[in-house]
Design a protein around this motif. Sequence first.
Motif, short mmCIF file in Angstrom:
data_model
loop_
_atom_site.label_atom_id
_atom_site.label_comp_id
_atom_site.label_asym_id
_atom_site.label_seq_id
_atom_site.Cartn_x
_atom_site.Cartn_y
_atom_site.Cartn_z
N VAL A 242 -9.00 1.67 10.49
CA VAL A 242 -7.98 2.28 9.95
C VAL A 242 -8.16 3.59 8.77
N GLU A 243 -7.28 4.37 8.84
CA GLU A 243 -7.47 5.57 8.03
C GLU A 243 -6.43 5.54 7.08
N ILE A 244 -7.11 5.73 5.69
CA ILE A 244 -6.26 5.39 4.37
C ILE A 244 -5.87 6.80 4.07
N ASP A 245 -4.76 7.04 3.65
CA ASP A 245 -4.15 8.14 2.87
C ASP A 245 -4.33 7.81 1.33
N THR A 246 -5.17 8.48 0.76
CA THR A 246 -5.52 8.12 -0.51
C THR A 246 -4.43 8.69 -1.72
N THR A 247 -3.44 9.47 -1.41
CA THR A 247 -2.46 10.17 -2.13
C THR A 247 -2.19 9.28 -3.00
N GLY A 248 -1.92 9.48 -4.21
CA GLY A 248 -1.41 8.69 -5.41
C GLY A 248 -2.29 7.58 -5.81
N GLY A 249 -3.31 7.29 -5.30
CA GLY A 249 -4.32 6.03 -5.51
C GLY A 249 -3.75 4.75 -5.12
N PRO A 250 -3.73 4.35 -3.92
CA PRO A 250 -3.18 3.22 -3.54
C PRO A 250 -4.18 2.08 -3.61
N ALA A 251 -3.90 0.90 -4.00
CA ALA A 251 -4.72 -0.04 -4.43
C ALA A 251 -4.68 -1.21 -3.35
N PHE A 252 -5.92 -2.03 -3.04
CA PHE A 252 -6.02 -2.81 -2.03
C PHE A 252 -6.81 -4.30 -2.33
N GLY A 253 -6.35 -5.22 -2.19
CA GLY A 253 -6.95 -6.60 -2.49
C GLY A 253 -6.03 -7.48 -3.32
N PHE A 254 -5.83 -8.59 -2.66
CA PHE A 254 -4.52 -9.37 -3.25
C PHE A 254 -5.07 -10.23 -4.30
N ALA A 255 -6.46 -10.21 -4.49
CA ALA A 255 -6.76 -10.65 -5.83
C ALA A 255 -6.06 -10.01 -7.02
N HIS A 256 -5.63 -8.67 -6.93
CA HIS A 256 -4.86 -8.01 -7.90
C HIS A 256 -3.84 -7.30 -7.82
N PHE A 257 -3.89 -6.88 -6.23
CA PHE A 257 -2.81 -5.83 -5.79
C PHE A 257 -1.95 -6.31 -4.55
N LYS A 258 -0.51 -6.62 -4.71
CA LYS A 258 -0.31 -7.36 -3.57
C LYS A 258 0.70 -6.46 -2.77
N GLN A 259 0.71 -4.95 -2.94
CA GLN A 259 1.57 -4.12 -2.34
C GLN A 259 1.19 -3.84 -0.93
#
Length: 338
Positions: A91-108
């Motif tokens: 998967v290619e991640i567009d990091t514009t705006g600083g997306p966050a990953f990992g459900f331990a802290h980020f649910k989006q």
Amino acid sequence: MRNALGLILAIVATAAAIAAVWLWTSSPRAEVAAPATVIAPPPERLAAAAKPAAPRDDVEVTAALSEKPPVPPQPKTACANADSLGVSRVVEIDTTGGPAFGFAHFKQLDFLTDKEVVLTFDDGPWPVNTPLVLKALADECTKGVFFPIGKHASYHPDILRQVAAAGHTVGAHTWSHSNLNGKNFSEQQAKDEIEKGFSAVKLALGAAPSPFFRFPQLQHRPDAMTYLGSRNVAVFSCDLDSFDFRAKDATQIINTVMTKVDKQGKGIILMHDFQRHTAEALPLLLRRLKAGGYKVVQMKAKAPLQTLPEYDEALIKDIKLPVASTRPVGSVVQTISQ
């Protein structure tokens, strides 16, 4: 009278005969002979005779055949392990705006499907342990995301280059693994730790790292999160923590990871290539994931991070370089094409 008539008839007959012979010999049919066996010239003579016509300047060439057929695209090198874990998708991640990953802290951002995992490794590069982790991953033809500490990258740049050369994604994990959320840590200090860490990774690799960042101890400082967003850097937490730094042995790490992933069904797994027990556990852990029907997803950035020149320059001045290299020439200069 009869004699004269006979003489005339004889003359006429003779003239007719002469005329017939003349007509026959001058006709094209005289050249037609019975079919004869024709011996074909040998193949090499035919090939030599068949010379291509010289190109004409007044003719537009719209296509041409090369003397040798084009080489077809070479297939990707097959994995030596036919039953390897492999990589199910990238998967290619567009990091514009600083997306966050990992459900331990980020649910989006829930992009993993059932039975998909992402392998991540912190705190390297480190002698012995990181190379063992790389070997385990290579044996299973799979990939991970590495978050090296800047200092460690400056200590062991050759090992970090091995990580990148193996096709893994390389982000950063601060310069010194400081807790950026500490009470005595200023906003500027947090920024310095982040940027200096990325610059150290860049100098070690000789290339820009991916804009992927993980906070030490998963302590997400709010103003640092905002800053990373302004720099278009993705932030990584995890879905499940192996707690390999607390494990007494490799078996405990394997059991911890498998218990959690079987419960959650998928997730970003946090491990440390700095830890010896992790390096020892990884071969069997990868086999257990394969046996459990799990598939690895590799995360890559759409574009590399542009480090800040002032941090690059400051780091170059701070790092003490040897006056002369003691490495053999063969380990420094290698011919890769000729």
